[in-house]
Write a protein that holds these residues in place. Structure first.
Motif, PDB file in Angstrom:
ATOM      1  N   ALA A 296     -19.165  13.923  39.888  1.00 25.72           N
ATOM      2  CA  ALA A 296     -18.636  15.285  39.960  1.00 25.72           C
ATOM      3  C   ALA A 296     -17.225  15.359  39.373  1.00 25.72           C
ATOM      4  O   ALA A 296     -16.884  16.307  38.646  1.00 25.72           O
ATOM      5  N   LEU A 297     -16.398  14.355  39.673  1.00 25.08           N
ATOM      6  CA  LEU A 297     -15.037  14.325  39.133  1.00 25.08           C
ATOM      7  C   LEU A 297     -15.043  14.218  37.616  1.00 25.08           C
ATOM      8  O   LEU A 297     -14.247  14.878  36.928  1.00 25.08           O
ATOM      9  N   LYS A 298     -15.955  13.410  37.070  1.00 24.84           N
ATOM     10  CA  LYS A 298     -16.052  13.272  35.616  1.00 24.84           C
ATOM     11  C   LYS A 298     -16.488  14.587  34.981  1.00 24.84           C
ATOM     12  O   LYS A 298     -15.974  14.989  33.927  1.00 24.84           O
ATOM     13  N   LEU A 299     -17.458  15.241  35.597  1.00 25.47           N
ATOM     14  CA  LEU A 299     -17.904  16.526  35.071  1.00 25.47           C
ATOM     15  C   LEU A 299     -16.759  17.538  35.077  1.00 25.47           C
ATOM     16  O   LEU A 299     -16.545  18.255  34.085  1.00 25.47           O
ATOM     17  N   ASP A 300     -16.014  17.609  36.158  1.00 24.45           N
ATOM     18  CA  ASP A 300     -14.862  18.508  36.219  1.00 24.45           C
ATOM     19  C   ASP A 300     -13.855  18.184  35.121  1.00 24.45           C
ATOM     20  O   ASP A 300     -13.322  19.086  34.459  1.00 24.45           O
ATOM     21  N   TYR A 301     -13.604  16.896  34.920  1.00 31.29           N
ATOM     22  CA  TYR A 301     -12.621  16.479  33.917  1.00 31.29           C
ATOM     23  C   TYR A 301     -13.053  16.899  32.516  1.00 31.29           C
ATOM     24  O   TYR A 301     -12.273  17.492  31.753  1.00 31.29           O
ATOM     25  N   VAL A 302     -14.291  16.600  32.161  1.00 27.67           N
ATOM     26  CA  VAL A 302     -14.764  16.893  30.805  1.00 27.67           C
ATOM     27  C   VAL A 302     -14.864  18.398  30.564  1.00 27.67           C
ATOM     28  O   VAL A 302     -14.506  18.898  29.492  1.00 27.67           O
ATOM     29  N   LEU A 303     -15.332  19.139  31.571  1.00 25.54           N
ATOM     30  CA  LEU A 303     -15.483  20.584  31.416  1.00 25.54           C
ATOM     31  C   LEU A 303     -14.137  21.300  31.297  1.00 25.54           C
ATOM     32  O   LEU A 303     -14.075  22.409  30.740  1.00 25.54           O
TER      33      LEU A 303
END
Length: 341
Positions: A296-303
């Motif tokens: 979830a943290l990676k998705l937030d970062y990339v988005l």
């Protein structure tokens, strides 16, 4: 030279690899026959297809000289099918290649009985060439068999469509099975703070996937496209914001290569040959398998960030290592070497 390609015709990575060789003219100056050995369409149909493949192979081996049999193998039933095909080839004194694609082959070998392990090692050491997709797989095969095998990457010729990306669109392309991490991905979305819409492309455990979507109240945030054709896949890779494949086991997935070519930021896991290609903060982003909160943290970062440098690095790596102009000459050279020995 008569090349006989033996492998599954079930939709997926192996089928697309074989078809790619055909479409990109690897066999244009050779006689070529493709024989389907498995379709994933039920046990009766697959047994029929396998028996038909044996008959076709024996017929071609009997009628032709200067034959090279190229077996595309994964694990379990695929291993035993290819073992039989190699034995048939040896009866007729024809040349053989086994091309390993199976992402779970390491586990398959580790969990096999001593006698089955001996059969696996025998096959590796008694074909004219054994080919794997990455250096990590080369090391594994060398460790269990003592043979240093060839490494030839998969490739794909695909380009990003000239369309603008739509913000906050997450794309998953793969089988709906636990190994691909689809259930972890869905669970991670409850912890994503950014706005998002998830596009699921594939099939498999459809009912289980839909049940989890219902349980997590994600119906308004998920579109299930089912299996998509090449044109639809390219469009989604060109317009979505991030591609994610949180697998537990892989060789080197074709879809990772396609995503690199289509200039979409990639989140995936450091399994199989993936970490040789996707390097954290350089050509993509990595998360450990099953780490839902980290995902979830990676998705937030990339988005929420500009990923232009990572995208450019990945595209450069694709052009250098995974285009047909790079890979097909390697197959030409391997075929020629085997048939002249």
């Amino acid at each position: 030279m008569h090349i006989i390609s033996l492998g599954t015709i079930q939709k997926g990575g192996i089928d697309s690899v074989i078809q790619g060789y055909v479409d990109n003219d690897l066999f244009s100056n050779k006689q070529h026959t493709r024989i389907g050995t498995h379709a994933g369409a039920g046990k009766f149909n697959d047994v029929y297809l396998f028996i038909s493949a044996i008959i076709k192979l024996i017929n071609l081996c009997f009628k032709n000289t200067d034959v090279l049999i190229h077996c595309h193998m994964s694990y379990k039933g695929s291993f035993f099918r290819k073992l039989i095909f190699v034995l048939i080839a040896k009866v007729f004194n024809h040349k053989t290649i086994v091309h390993l694609h199976g992402s779970e082959f390491k586990d398959y070998y580790s969990n096999s009985s001593p006698s089955k392990k001996k059969l696996i090692v025998w096959l590796i050491n008694h074909v004219d060439e054994f080919v794997v997709l990455s250096e990590s797989w080369q090391d594994f095969i060398n460790n269990i068999s003592g043979r240093k095998v060839a490494v030839i990457n998969n490739y794909v010729d695909i380009e990003k469509q000239d369309i603008e990306r739509v913000p906050n669109q997450i794309l998953f392309l793969g089988a709906f099975i636990k190994r691909k991490g689809i259930y972890d991905l869905l669970k991670s979305l409850k912890n994503v703070n950014s706005e998002f819409h998830l596009h699921l492309c594939g099939a498999g455990e459809n009912n289980e996937v839909q049940s989890l979507i219902n349980e997590l109240a994600l119906n308004d945030s998920v579109t299930n496209h089912g299996w998509v054709n090449a044109k639809e896949k390219t469009q989604l890779l060109s317009e979505c914001s991030v591609f994610i494949l949180p697998s537990y086991n892989e060789g080197l997935p074709m879809v990772i290569i396609e995503a690199m070519a289509c200039e979409i930021p990639i989140i995936t896991t450091p399994v199989g040959g993936i970490p040789e290609v996707i390097i954290e903060n350089s050509t993509g982003y990595l998360v450990e398998p099953g780490k839902v909160e980290e995902m979830a943290l990676k998705l937030d970062y990339v988005l929420s960030n500009n990923n232009s440098i990572v995208i450019a690095n990945a595209k450069r790596h694709y052009l250098t290592h995974f285009s047909s102009k790079v890979i097909l000459p390697k197959w030409e050279a391997l075929y020629s070497r085997i048939l002249t020995n």
